[in-house]
Write a protein that holds these residues in place. Sequence first.
Motif, mmCIF file in Angstrom:
data_model
loop_
_atom_site.group_PDB
_atom_site.id
_atom_site.type_symbol
_atom_site.label_atom_id
_atom_site.label_comp_id
_atom_site.label_asym_id
_atom_site.label_seq_id
_atom_site.Cartn_x
_atom_site.Cartn_y
_atom_site.Cartn_z
ATOM 1 N N ARG A 240 0.858 -1.178 0.000
ATOM 2 C CA ARG A 240 0.000 0.000 0.000
ATOM 3 C C ARG A 240 0.897 1.232 0.000
ATOM 4 N NH1 ARG A 240 -5.117 -1.552 0.645
ATOM 5 N NH2 ARG A 240 -5.550 -3.550 1.701
ATOM 6 N N ALA A 241 0.400 2.340 -0.523
ATOM 7 C CA ALA A 241 1.256 3.518 -0.648
ATOM 8 C C ALA A 241 0.481 4.792 -0.382
ATOM 9 C CB ALA A 241 1.887 3.575 -2.035
ATOM 10 N N ASP A 242 1.153 5.729 0.283
ATOM 11 C CA ASP A 242 0.662 7.093 0.463
ATOM 12 C C ASP A 242 1.559 8.031 -0.329
ATOM 13 O OD1 ASP A 242 -1.576 6.866 2.098
ATOM 14 O OD2 ASP A 242 -0.375 6.795 3.935
ATOM 15 N N PHE A 243 0.965 8.784 -1.266
ATOM 16 C CA PHE A 243 1.706 9.790 -2.028
ATOM 17 C C PHE A 243 1.316 11.158 -1.473
ATOM 18 C CE2 PHE A 243 2.377 7.387 -6.322
ATOM 19 C CZ PHE A 243 3.045 6.383 -5.635
ATOM 20 N N ALA A 244 2.227 11.807 -0.757
ATOM 21 C CA ALA A 244 1.982 13.152 -0.253
ATOM 22 C C ALA A 244 2.613 14.151 -1.209
ATOM 23 C CB ALA A 244 2.562 13.310 1.149
ATOM 24 N N GLY A 245 1.867 15.183 -1.534
ATOM 25 C CA GLY A 245 2.348 16.180 -2.482
ATOM 26 C C GLY A 245 1.338 16.380 -3.589
ATOM 27 N N ASP A 246 1.493 17.464 -4.305
ATOM 28 C CA ASP A 246 0.566 17.761 -5.389
ATOM 29 C C ASP A 246 1.336 18.300 -6.574
ATOM 30 O OD1 ASP A 246 -1.959 17.808 -6.530
ATOM 31 O OD2 ASP A 246 -2.865 18.762 -4.783
ATOM 32 N N GLY A 247 0.676 18.377 -7.714
ATOM 33 C CA GLY A 247 1.339 18.896 -8.897
ATOM 34 C C GLY A 247 0.631 18.499 -10.169
ATOM 35 N N PRO A 248 1.176 18.886 -11.312
ATOM 36 C CA PRO A 248 0.497 18.690 -12.596
ATOM 37 C C PRO A 248 0.328 17.245 -13.018
ATOM 38 C CG PRO A 248 2.724 19.524 -12.923
ATOM 39 C CD PRO A 248 2.446 19.628 -11.470
ATOM 40 N N GLU A 249 1.080 16.315 -12.411
ATOM 41 C CA GLU A 249 0.986 14.912 -12.794
ATOM 42 C C GLU A 249 -0.102 14.148 -12.037
ATOM 43 O OE1 GLU A 249 3.297 12.562 -14.977
ATOM 44 O OE2 GLU A 249 2.691 14.483 -15.832
ATOM 45 N N ARG A 250 -0.807 14.806 -11.150
ATOM 46 C CA ARG A 250 -1.727 14.063 -10.287
ATOM 47 C C ARG A 250 -2.796 13.313 -11.087
ATOM 48 N NH1 ARG A 250 -4.325 15.659 -4.466
ATOM 49 N NH2 ARG A 250 -5.748 13.878 -4.315
ATOM 50 N N ALA A 251 -3.443 13.983 -12.020
ATOM 51 C CA ALA A 251 -4.510 13.323 -12.783
ATOM 52 C C ALA A 251 -3.969 12.136 -13.565
ATOM 53 C CB ALA A 251 -5.179 14.324 -13.722
ATOM 54 N N THR A 252 -2.784 12.300 -14.165
ATOM 55 C CA THR A 252 -2.167 11.212 -14.924
ATOM 56 C C THR A 252 -1.858 10.027 -14.018
ATOM 57 O OG1 THR A 252 -1.185 12.777 -16.487
ATOM 58 C CG2 THR A 252 -0.205 10.583 -16.379
ATOM 59 N N LEU A 253 -1.331 10.301 -12.842
ATOM 60 C CA LEU A 253 -0.986 9.228 -11.911
ATOM 61 C C LEU A 253 -2.231 8.542 -11.355
ATOM 62 C CD1 LEU A 253 1.917 11.042 -10.016
ATOM 63 C CD2 LEU A 253 2.142 9.101 -11.585
ATOM 64 N N GLU A 254 -3.278 9.296 -11.133
ATOM 65 C CA GLU A 254 -4.520 8.681 -10.663
ATOM 66 C C GLU A 254 -5.117 7.759 -11.725
ATOM 67 O OE1 GLU A 254 -6.161 11.977 -7.434
ATOM 68 O OE2 GLU A 254 -6.730 12.171 -9.555
ATOM 69 N N ARG A 255 -5.012 8.163 -12.996
ATOM 70 C CA ARG A 255 -5.492 7.280 -14.072
ATOM 71 C C ARG A 255 -4.661 6.013 -14.142
ATOM 72 N NH1 ARG A 255 -6.104 12.190 -16.938
ATOM 73 N NH2 ARG A 255 -4.080 11.861 -17.966
ATOM 74 N N LEU A 256 -3.339 6.156 -14.028
ATOM 75 C CA LEU A 256 -2.471 4.983 -14.065
ATOM 76 C C LEU A 256 -2.758 4.059 -12.887
ATOM 77 C CD1 LEU A 256 -0.084 3.436 -15.290
ATOM 78 C CD2 LEU A 256 1.455 4.883 -13.929
ATOM 79 N N THR A 257 -3.016 4.627 -11.732
ATOM 80 C CA THR A 257 -3.358 3.828 -10.559
ATOM 81 C C THR A 257 -4.586 2.966 -10.828
ATOM 82 O OG1 THR A 257 -2.418 5.493 -9.071
ATOM 83 C CG2 THR A 257 -3.982 3.942 -8.116
ATOM 84 N N LEU A 262 -4.882 -0.533 -8.782
ATOM 85 C CA LEU A 262 -4.338 -0.209 -7.469
ATOM 86 C C LEU A 262 -5.166 0.831 -6.721
ATOM 87 C CD1 LEU A 262 -0.532 0.061 -8.393
ATOM 88 C CD2 LEU A 262 -1.709 -1.884 -7.357
ATOM 89 N N ALA A 263 -6.370 1.100 -7.206
ATOM 90 C CA ALA A 263 -7.176 2.153 -6.589
ATOM 91 C C ALA A 263 -7.424 1.892 -5.109
ATOM 92 C CB ALA A 263 -8.499 2.291 -7.333
ATOM 93 N N ASP A 264 -7.448 0.623 -4.706
ATOM 94 C CA ASP A 264 -7.687 0.287 -3.302
ATOM 95 C C ASP A 264 -6.410 0.282 -2.472
ATOM 96 O OD1 ASP A 264 -6.599 -1.888 -4.622
ATOM 97 O OD2 ASP A 264 -7.634 -3.354 -3.352
ATOM 98 N N SER A 265 -5.275 0.523 -3.128
ATOM 99 C CA SER A 265 -3.990 0.390 -2.434
ATOM 100 C C SER A 265 -3.174 1.677 -2.385
ATOM 101 C CB SER A 265 -3.131 -0.689 -3.118
ATOM 102 O OG SER A 265 -3.798 -1.937 -3.137
ATOM 103 N N VAL A 266 -3.532 2.675 -3.176
ATOM 104 C CA VAL A 266 -2.735 3.901 -3.269
ATOM 105 C C VAL A 266 -3.608 5.100 -2.926
ATOM 106 C CG1 VAL A 266 -1.382 5.397 -4.783
ATOM 107 C CG2 VAL A 266 -1.218 2.909 -5.014
ATOM 108 N N ARG A 267 -3.105 5.934 -2.005
ATOM 109 C CA ARG A 267 -3.821 7.153 -1.638
ATOM 110 C C ARG A 267 -3.004 8.368 -2.055
ATOM 111 N NH1 ARG A 267 -5.354 6.971 4.622
ATOM 112 N NH2 ARG A 267 -3.114 6.495 4.771
ATOM 113 N N PHE A 268 -3.637 9.320 -2.725
ATOM 114 C CA PHE A 268 -3.011 10.592 -3.047
ATOM 115 C C PHE A 268 -3.451 11.590 -1.983
ATOM 116 C CE2 PHE A 268 -2.888 8.237 -6.959
ATOM 117 C CZ PHE A 268 -1.655 8.560 -7.506
ATOM 118 N N ARG A 269 -2.532 11.934 -1.111
ATOM 119 C CA ARG A 269 -2.872 12.728 0.071
ATOM 120 C C ARG A 269 -2.865 14.222 -0.189
ATOM 121 N NH1 ARG A 269 -2.041 9.371 4.708
ATOM 122 N NH2 ARG A 269 -2.749 11.190 5.885
ATOM 123 N N GLY A 270 -2.359 14.650 -1.347
ATOM 124 C CA GLY A 270 -2.262 16.073 -1.616
ATOM 125 C C GLY A 270 -1.183 16.715 -0.772
ATOM 126 N N HIS A 271 -1.172 18.050 -0.765
ATOM 127 C CA HIS A 271 -0.177 18.749 0.040
ATOM 128 C C HIS A 271 -0.529 18.654 1.514
ATOM 129 C CE1 HIS A 271 2.647 21.689 1.475
ATOM 130 N NE2 HIS A 271 1.663 22.357 2.036
#
Length: 385
Positions: A240-257, A262-271
């Motif tokens: 499982r993974a927590d990605f802390a931080g934000d930026g222009p790649e967020r939408a692309t990374l969420e689609r790849l997730t 891996l939608a149930d395993s990866v959280r994008f926590r933002g800033h």
Amino acid sequence: MHAVLATDHVFSSHRGRYYDRYCFNEAFFSDYLAAFDRVTVVCRAAPIEDPPEGNALDGERLRFVNVGDRRGAVWQAAAEWLAADAVKQAVAEADAVVARVPSRLGDLAARVAQKQRKPYLIEVFGDPREAFQTRGRGILYRAAALIEARRLRRQARHCAAASYVNRSILPFAYPAKAGVKTETISSIRLSGASIQEPRHYQAAPSPLRLATVASLMPYKRHADLLRAIADARSSGVVCRADFAGDGPERATLERLTAELGLADSVRFRGHLSGSAAVASMLGENDVFALPSATEGLPRAVLEAMSLGMPAIGSDAGGLPELIRKEDTFKVGETASITRLLCSMASDPTRLTEMSTHSIRTARQYTNDLLSPRRVALFENLKQAV
């Protein structure tokens, strides 16, 4: 004595006061104010509706000059014209300049200092050539990389003192002249009291919980870590993974997730605002991972290490100065990351050894060790006035 500090960092402004949500806090400026009577920070600033928690940074001895919230291609191409008047005036009123480079404002302030015959110190926190080469492979990116590297070499040739965040690459790629005082000093302000004891893993964690703190930019290569997590799952290792931080790649990374399942395993926590929030998130996880294509000496890794987190990372920049060789991987080698994840998920002894290494490393970068060296370098700059 009055110094100008020039940086491309984007601060926050609210009703004429200045704040920062990242690492440029009161502790960051304390060494400058220990050496100089007054400091003027020439920077970019973005207006905000509500001030963040904590006191404003500006005061009687620390003043900010805002050249505007300009970013992207416009800033890269036109910074000199957009900020020239503000920089010239600030340098004219000061005795010396500290230029945080590579940056547009740092480069401009160093050149203005030369013309006005004011001594300047460069604080080199990254390799511009490596940074531009990671953005693309076209001829324009290669040309930009050469131009930026040439700029930094020119700054280094004429500086009165220099500080580099890593010792293995930057001082050799961008050397100061013989006889000029130089130091290798991380930008981190790490309290010795904040360093924890090593973690002891009695059993392999399941799932293996990963964390990373980095802006969501292409050169940070979060996608490599996502693919490695998916490959590890195919081998029976759940991460499982927590990605802390934000930026222009967020939408692309969420689609790849989502594509990797891996939608149930990866959280994008933002800033995450404030060190306490970051420390809390890191405390919930087992391993810190940074697959970047370029780094100076990342403070995020040192902050995680100070909490006893085992750390893995690419071999970019100064990362090998922090992370054990057996815990690093070639930039972009997803298979190597997968092997590391599988190994850690089945070897609690290895995780304990990695944690011990993290604490040992973090203790070498505490502020009580680094602060006197910074102040001494600033005093050397004052002698050149």
